[in-house]
Design a protein around this motif. Structure first.
Motif, PDB file in Angstrom:
ATOM      1  N   ILE A   1       0.835  -1.199   0.000  1.00  0.00           N
ATOM      2  CA  ILE A   1       0.000   0.000   0.000  1.00  0.00           C
ATOM      3  C   ILE A   1       0.871   1.250   0.000  1.00  0.00           C
ATOM      4  CG2 ILE A   1      -1.604   1.360   1.385  1.00  0.00           C
ATOM      5  CD1 ILE A   1      -2.905  -0.916  -0.142  1.00  0.00           C
ATOM      6  N   VAL A   2       1.914   1.246   0.818  1.00  0.00           N
ATOM      7  CA  VAL A   2       2.823   2.389   0.867  1.00  0.00           C
ATOM      8  C   VAL A   2       3.479   2.590  -0.500  1.00  0.00           C
ATOM      9  CG1 VAL A   2       4.927   3.308   1.902  1.00  0.00           C
ATOM     10  CG2 VAL A   2       3.236   2.148   3.334  1.00  0.00           C
ATOM     11  N   ASP A   3       3.895   1.499  -1.119  1.00  0.00           N
ATOM     12  CA  ASP A   3       4.516   1.593  -2.442  1.00  0.00           C
ATOM     13  C   ASP A   3       3.543   2.169  -3.461  1.00  0.00           C
ATOM     14  OD1 ASP A   3       6.835   0.526  -1.429  1.00  0.00           O
ATOM     15  OD2 ASP A   3       6.474  -1.505  -2.182  1.00  0.00           O
ATOM     16  N   GLU A   4       2.282   1.742  -3.396  1.00  0.00           N
ATOM     17  CA  GLU A   4       1.284   2.242  -4.339  1.00  0.00           C
ATOM     18  C   GLU A   4       1.051   3.744  -4.144  1.00  0.00           C
ATOM     19  OE1 GLU A   4      -0.036   0.833  -6.827  1.00  0.00           O
ATOM     20  OE2 GLU A   4       0.189  -1.321  -6.520  1.00  0.00           O
ATOM     21  N   ILE A   5       0.984   4.189  -2.903  1.00  0.00           N
ATOM     22  CA  ILE A   5       0.803   5.615  -2.627  1.00  0.00           C
ATOM     23  C   ILE A   5       2.004   6.410  -3.115  1.00  0.00           C
ATOM     24  CG2 ILE A   5       0.644   7.333  -0.789  1.00  0.00           C
ATOM     25  CD1 ILE A   5      -1.975   5.883  -1.275  1.00  0.00           C
ATOM     26  N   ASN A   6       3.198   5.898  -2.837  1.00  0.00           N
ATOM     27  CA  ASN A   6       4.418   6.615  -3.212  1.00  0.00           C
ATOM     28  C   ASN A   6       4.680   6.596  -4.706  1.00  0.00           C
ATOM     29  OD1 ASN A   6       4.889   7.203  -0.518  1.00  0.00           O
ATOM     30  ND2 ASN A   6       6.299   5.497  -0.198  1.00  0.00           N
ATOM     31  N   ALA A   7       4.026   5.693  -5.431  1.00  0.00           N
ATOM     32  CA  ALA A   7       4.237   5.605  -6.875  1.00  0.00           C
ATOM     33  C   ALA A   7       3.610   6.778  -7.622  1.00  0.00           C
ATOM     34  CB  ALA A   7       3.662   4.290  -7.409  1.00  0.00           C
ATOM     35  N   ILE A   8       2.727   7.521  -6.954  1.00  0.00           N
ATOM     36  CA  ILE A   8       1.995   8.615  -7.604  1.00  0.00           C
ATOM     37  C   ILE A   8       2.565   9.959  -7.174  1.00  0.00           C
ATOM     38  CG2 ILE A   8      -0.254   9.719  -7.897  1.00  0.00           C
ATOM     39  CD1 ILE A   8      -1.547   7.005  -7.279  1.00  0.00           C
ATOM     40  N   HIS A   9       2.861  10.797  -8.155  1.00  0.00           N
ATOM     41  CA  HIS A   9       3.219  12.189  -7.893  1.00  0.00           C
ATOM     42  C   HIS A   9       1.952  13.026  -7.992  1.00  0.00           C
ATOM     43  CE1 HIS A   9       5.288  16.034  -8.108  1.00  0.00           C
ATOM     44  NE2 HIS A   9       4.524  16.329  -9.141  1.00  0.00           N
ATOM     45  N   ARG A  10       1.745  13.942  -7.035  1.00  0.00           N
ATOM     46  CA  ARG A  10       0.516  14.733  -6.962  1.00  0.00           C
ATOM     47  C   ARG A  10       0.823  16.224  -6.949  1.00  0.00           C
ATOM     48  NH1 ARG A  10       0.721  10.519  -3.703  1.00  0.00           N
ATOM     49  NH2 ARG A  10      -0.895   8.916  -3.816  1.00  0.00           N
ATOM     50  N   GLU A  11       0.040  16.978  -7.714  1.00  0.00           N
ATOM     51  CA  GLU A  11       0.160  18.431  -7.710  1.00  0.00           C
ATOM     52  C   GLU A  11      -1.241  19.044  -7.638  1.00  0.00           C
ATOM     53  OE1 GLU A  11       2.373  19.995 -11.004  1.00  0.00           O
ATOM     54  OE2 GLU A  11       4.000  18.524 -10.773  1.00  0.00           O
ATOM     55  N   VAL A  12      -1.331  20.187  -6.991  1.00  0.00           N
ATOM     56  CA  VAL A  12      -2.588  20.931  -6.854  1.00  0.00           C
ATOM     57  C   VAL A  12      -2.364  22.325  -7.414  1.00  0.00           C
ATOM     58  CG1 VAL A  12      -4.337  21.796  -5.247  1.00  0.00           C
ATOM     59  CG2 VAL A  12      -3.172  19.619  -4.777  1.00  0.00           C
ATOM     60  N   GLY A  13      -3.304  22.797  -8.246  1.00  0.00           N
ATOM     61  CA  GLY A  13      -3.152  24.127  -8.824  1.00  0.00           C
ATOM     62  C   GLY A  13      -4.490  24.743  -9.168  1.00  0.00           C
ATOM     63  N   ARG A  14      -4.443  25.733 -10.027  1.00  0.00           N
ATOM     64  CA  ARG A  14      -5.660  26.396 -10.483  1.00  0.00           C
ATOM     65  C   ARG A  14      -5.377  27.039 -11.832  1.00  0.00           C
ATOM     66  NH1 ARG A  14      -7.041  30.537  -5.929  1.00  0.00           N
ATOM     67  NH2 ARG A  14      -6.206  28.912  -4.594  1.00  0.00           N
ATOM     68  N   ARG A  15      -6.444  27.263 -12.587  1.00  0.00           N
ATOM     69  CA  ARG A  15      -6.305  27.980 -13.843  1.00  0.00           C
ATOM     70  C   ARG A  15      -7.629  28.648 -14.199  1.00  0.00           C
ATOM     71  NH1 ARG A  15      -6.345  22.649 -16.995  1.00  0.00           N
ATOM     72  NH2 ARG A  15      -8.229  22.710 -18.289  1.00  0.00           N
ATOM     73  N   THR A  16      -7.545  29.678 -15.016  1.00  0.00           N
ATOM     74  CA  THR A  16      -8.724  30.428 -15.417  1.00  0.00           C
ATOM     75  C   THR A  16      -9.386  29.753 -16.609  1.00  0.00           C
ATOM     76  OG1 THR A  16      -7.727  32.492 -14.660  1.00  0.00           O
ATOM     77  CG2 THR A  16      -9.577  32.671 -16.186  1.00  0.00           C
ATOM     78  N   VAL A  17     -10.710  29.574 -16.523  1.00  0.00           N
ATOM     79  CA  VAL A  17     -11.495  29.008 -17.614  1.00  0.00           C
ATOM     80  C   VAL A  17     -12.676  29.937 -17.864  1.00  0.00           C
ATOM     81  CG1 VAL A  17     -10.820  26.640 -17.074  1.00  0.00           C
ATOM     82  CG2 VAL A  17     -12.875  27.600 -16.023  1.00  0.00           C
ATOM     83  N   ALA A  18     -13.467  29.628 -18.882  1.00  0.00           N
ATOM     84  CA  ALA A  18     -14.588  30.499 -19.246  1.00  0.00           C
ATOM     85  C   ALA A  18     -15.573  30.680 -18.100  1.00  0.00           C
ATOM     86  CB  ALA A  18     -15.302  29.941 -20.475  1.00  0.00           C
TER      87      ALA A  18
END
Length: 213
Positions: free
Chosen positions: A4-21
């Motif tokens: 489970i730890v390996d599966e969690i660590n296998a993913i890189h995560r980023e949080v952001g925002r952008r302007t849309v219509a």
């Protein structure tokens, strides 16, 4: 536990925002590498029969400009389709008119190794974002990438087994650690640490509430 730890660590995560219509969209980005050829990963993500074996049954016109529906989940329009590297769809839950799109990008790292990026951009009600932050959708996408990875390894996932697994201690551990990881990504994006921690706790309580005594 180590799996489970390996599966969690296998993913890189980023949080952001952008302007849309429709205003300002919140974004979550997940990146994971699979030991599979890019064509195989593309087929697993776009062939209806295969999608139903690791995610959810899907119906509709699965071609550019067509509409799809995941059973009991989101539906939308196929906005871009560039095999075997890019798929973009609108992602609509119920009758919500708000902007919501998911883009999957695949890059061949080698003949048998593929980098998969998934980005979900959506205009989120402020009260929902303030309470849960990115984990509200992030945990679900972590589960999706877990299912895709097991499918690519040759695991056959029966829908009934998948539902039963979500009630298991292993699943609860995965979702709790996923929620914590999204809290960390939220803080890295600039959110105050106490805000990010509170959002992670709320997300954990939603996905893995305490068991009845």
């Amino acid at each position: 536990m180590s799996d489970i730890v390996d599966e969690i660590n296998a993913i890189h995560r980023e949080v952001g925002r952008r302007t849309v219509a429709d205003g300002e969209a919140r974004t979550v980005l997940l990146r994971r590498t699979y030991d599979a050829a890019v064509g195989d990963v593309w087929d697993a993500c776009t062939d209806a029969a295969r999608v139903s074996r690791w995610f959810l049954p899907v119906t509709g016109d699965l071609t550019l400009g067509g509409h799809y529906q995941l059973e009991g989940n989101a539906g939308g329009e196929i906005l871009r389709c560039e095999p075997p590297k890019l798929l973009r769809v609108s992602w609509v839950m119920g009758e919500s008119p708000a902007f919501s799109e998911v883009e999957v990008r695949l890059t061949a790292e080698s003949a048998e190794r593929t980098v998969c990026e998934l980005e979900h951009a959506a205009v989120v009600p402020p009260e929902m974002w303030d309470r849960f932050g990115p984990g509200a959708v992030g945990v679900g996408w972590d589960l999706m990438l877990l299912g895709l990875g097991r499918h690519l390894q040759g695991d056959s996932i029966d829908p009934a087994q998948a539902l039963a697994w979500q009630e298991s201690d292993e699943a609860r551990t995965f979702m709790t650690r996923s929620s914590d990881a999204w809290g960390e990504a939220y803080a890295t994006s600039g959110a105050p640490k106490d805000v990010a921690a509170a959002a992670a706790r709320a997300t954990t309580a939603f996905y893995a509430p305490p068991k009845p005594q």
